[in-house]
Design a protein around this motif. Structure first.
Motif, short mmCIF file in Angstrom:
data_model
loop_
_atom_site.label_atom_id
_atom_site.label_comp_id
_atom_site.label_asym_id
_atom_site.label_seq_id
_atom_site.Cartn_x
_atom_site.Cartn_y
_atom_site.Cartn_z
N GLU A 238 43.44 33.51 46.28
CA GLU A 238 42.62 32.88 45.25
C GLU A 238 42.34 31.46 45.72
O GLU A 238 43.25 30.66 45.88
N THR A 243 32.30 23.87 42.57
CA THR A 243 31.21 24.78 42.30
C THR A 243 30.00 24.43 43.16
O THR A 243 29.66 23.26 43.31
N VAL A 246 30.92 28.24 48.70
CA VAL A 246 31.47 29.59 48.83
C VAL A 246 32.82 29.49 49.53
O VAL A 246 33.00 28.68 50.43
N SER A 256 34.18 35.94 41.58
CA SER A 256 34.45 34.52 41.39
C SER A 256 34.33 34.15 39.92
O SER A 256 33.60 34.79 39.16
N THR A 257 35.07 33.10 39.54
CA THR A 257 35.00 32.58 38.17
C THR A 257 34.87 31.06 38.24
O THR A 257 35.50 30.42 39.08
N THR A 263 35.06 26.61 41.20
CA THR A 263 34.87 28.06 41.25
C THR A 263 36.01 28.66 42.06
O THR A 263 36.30 28.19 43.17
N THR A 264 36.65 29.69 41.50
CA THR A 264 37.75 30.37 42.17
C THR A 264 37.26 31.69 42.72
O THR A 264 36.75 32.53 41.97
N TRP A 265 37.41 31.86 44.04
CA TRP A 265 37.01 33.07 44.73
C TRP A 265 38.24 33.90 45.03
O TRP A 265 39.25 33.38 45.52
N LYS A 266 38.15 35.22 44.76
CA LYS A 266 39.31 36.10 44.94
C LYS A 266 39.04 37.13 46.05
O LYS A 266 37.95 37.71 46.12
#
Length: 523
Positions: A238, A243, A246, A256-257, A263-266
């Motif tokens: 994570e 924001t 990428v 992503s949230t 922004t959190t990318w999983k």
């Protein structure tokens, strides 16, 4: 690696020492020779020393130090434990301090937040592992960052630093077979690991983000890890970034949230992976997504790279993988993809699992897809079938080099025999003097490892014939899937399938210090 003449990964230079070179013939160095019989004996001796070193015998006495009474039934007793520190290295012949001993990691859950403006990283990593010895304490590899907290199974643990080693002492010893979970909180400005012989690897700050990349080590620059290929594990990532940027890593994208400017990318990699194959790429990228044969496809090209050749090459990823399946067997990892970066310090490509990273210099006006074939071949050889020892790196690079020749032939270019003949006639004497099966720690990315490694496979093909040869490749990929392997094991398998005694062939091509005789065609 800010130079065109570089040592270390897959170099895109016309005159290069090391990895995946964007040129037909480069430069090697010199080395010695070892015979197959000697190597097998050394392997058994070393293995025996490792096993003996981990075993101990304990006696059973009563509280007064006298022999226990023998009258009547003997009650069951819990064996005494001799808790010892885990070793600060796995004992690799080339890099003895890489990795750590005494435990086996099942999974890493890595959560980091990175701000490119301040170059600050904050992270929490959960290491889920099993003790393979009675551990009083254990080590993790972590370079540069400051550790703020450590717990083991929810209880605070003592921790100290010894260079790039994080030494963790739980409140109680960990008996052999015990599963445990260590949670490490840390922060700081990450930095690359510098190696005067192999170049820099690890975390690089960029103008719009960061890149974490490198071989033979890199992961320890951004999370605590057992940093050697013998301890493969699964991963989740994570990655929180400002924001607009990428954050790309390995495996299956989890979406992503966004929240309050971040922004959190999983990402999740459920195929066992060696730690140096993990990657982190943060910045502004053109992203393409899709599916292929039920697996996700995720490619990205830096926005600063002109549209065209790089985008076309990334779009060819699944086509290349489909061809390689016909040669090597089923695609062994859970996702497809690739990332093209634009950074003058990185002039190589690396087979980061499921999503290789490529320097943009590979994709000029006359670009071919040879480098894509090379890195995708590594998903089988190097990633799925991983090394036991860095000495055997030809098992990675020789196989991937040979995949380039096969892809060229499949695409209507030079035949594999022609590629072999060209190198046999034109490679410099220095390449023949350096044995790819025992190149030495400074030369694991030498041209000999790549080109003589590939030539070794072609010599095997000529000697045993096409049908046995391709059966050897597919069986190797199938039997060693998700595991670690050695040269001796490959030779044994080749002999088993071909029905031939092949020590002389492998001794000449992998361990000789002069150009071998041309192989004689089977039949």
């Amino acid at each position: 690696m800010a130079s065109d003449v570089a040592v270390g990964n897959h170099v895109a230079s016309d005159v290069a020492i090391g990895n995946h070179v964007a040129s037909d013939v480069a430069i090697g160095t010199s080395g010695g020779m070892v015979g197959m019989t000697t190597r097998r004996r050394q392997y058994r001796i070393v293995l025996g020393m490792v096993v003996v070193g981990t075993l101990g015998l304990t006696g059973c006495q009563d509280g007064a130090g006298k022999p226990a009474a023998t009258a009547g039934p003997t009650p069951s007793a819990t064996p005494s434990r001799d808790f010892q520190p885990g070793a600060d290295g796995v004992g690799d012949a080339y890099f003895p301090k890489y990795g750590n001993a005494g435990y086996d990691v099942d999974r890493y859950d890595v959560k980091v937040r990175y701000d490119p403006k301040t170059d600050q990283l904050t992270g929490t990593t959960t290491v889920s592992a099993s003790a393979t010895a009675d551990l009083a304490r254990f080590n993790l590899d972590l370079a540069g960052l400051t550790v703020r907290s450590v717990t083991v199974d929810g209880t605070p643990a003592t921790h100290t630093r010894q260079g790039n080693e994080l030494v963790v002492t739980p409140g109680a010893g960990l008996p052999t077979g015990t599963r445990f979970s260590a949670v490490i909180g840390y922060d700081g400005k990450p930095a690359p690991l510098r190696n005067k012989d192999l170049g820099d690897g690890g975390f690089l700050h960029t103008s719009d983000g960061a890149i974490a990349l490198g071989q033979p080590e890199s992961a320890s620059t951004w999370f605590p890890v057992n940093d050697h290929p013998v301890d493969k594990a699964t991963y989740s990532f994570e990655i929180a970034v400002p924001t607009g940027l990428v954050a790309i890593s390995n495996g299956t994208p989890g979406g992503s949230t966004a929240d309050a400017g971040w922004t959190t990318w999983k990402w999740s990699e459920s195929t066992p992976m060696a730690s140096y194959l993990s990657t982190l790429v943060i910045g502004k990228y053109r992203v393409k997504t899709g599916t292929h044969k039920g697996r996700p496809v995720y490619t990205a090209v830096a926005e600063s790279v002109r549209r065209g050749a790089a985008d076309t090459a990334m779009a060819s990823t699944t086509k290349v993988a489909d061809y390689l399946e016909t040669v090597f067997g089923p695609y062994p990892v859970e996702a497809y993809g690739g990332v093209v970066i634009a950074d003058d310090r990185i002039r190589y490509a690396l087979e980061t699992q499921s999503r290789p990273v490529y320097a943009s210099v590979f994709f000029g006006p006359n670009a071919r897809n040879q480098v894509v074939a090379h890195e995708m071949a590594h998903q089988w050889f190097g990633n799925s079938v991983a090394l036991k020892s860095w000495q055997d790196i030809w098992l990675n690079e020789g196989f991937a080099t040979y995949a380039e020749w096969l892809w060229a032939e499949h695409s209507g270019g030079q035949r594999a025999q022609q590629a072999f003949d060209l190198r046999y006639q034109q490679m410099e004497q220095s390449v023949w003097k350096l044995p790819p099966g025992k190149p030495g720690a400074k030369n694991i990315f030498s041209e000999s490892v790549y080109q003589r490694g590939g030539m070794t496979l072609h010599a095997l093909r000529v000697t045993v014939g096409d049908a046995p040869f391709f059966k050897i490749l597919q069986t190797w990929a199938a039997e060693k899937k998700d595991a670690n392997a050695s040269t001796d094991e490959f030779v044994a398998l080749a002999e088993r399938i071909s029905g031939q005694q092949l020590d002389a062939l492998f001794d000449a091509w992998l361990y000789g210090t002069k150009r071998p005789a041309q192989p004689k065609r089977a039949g």
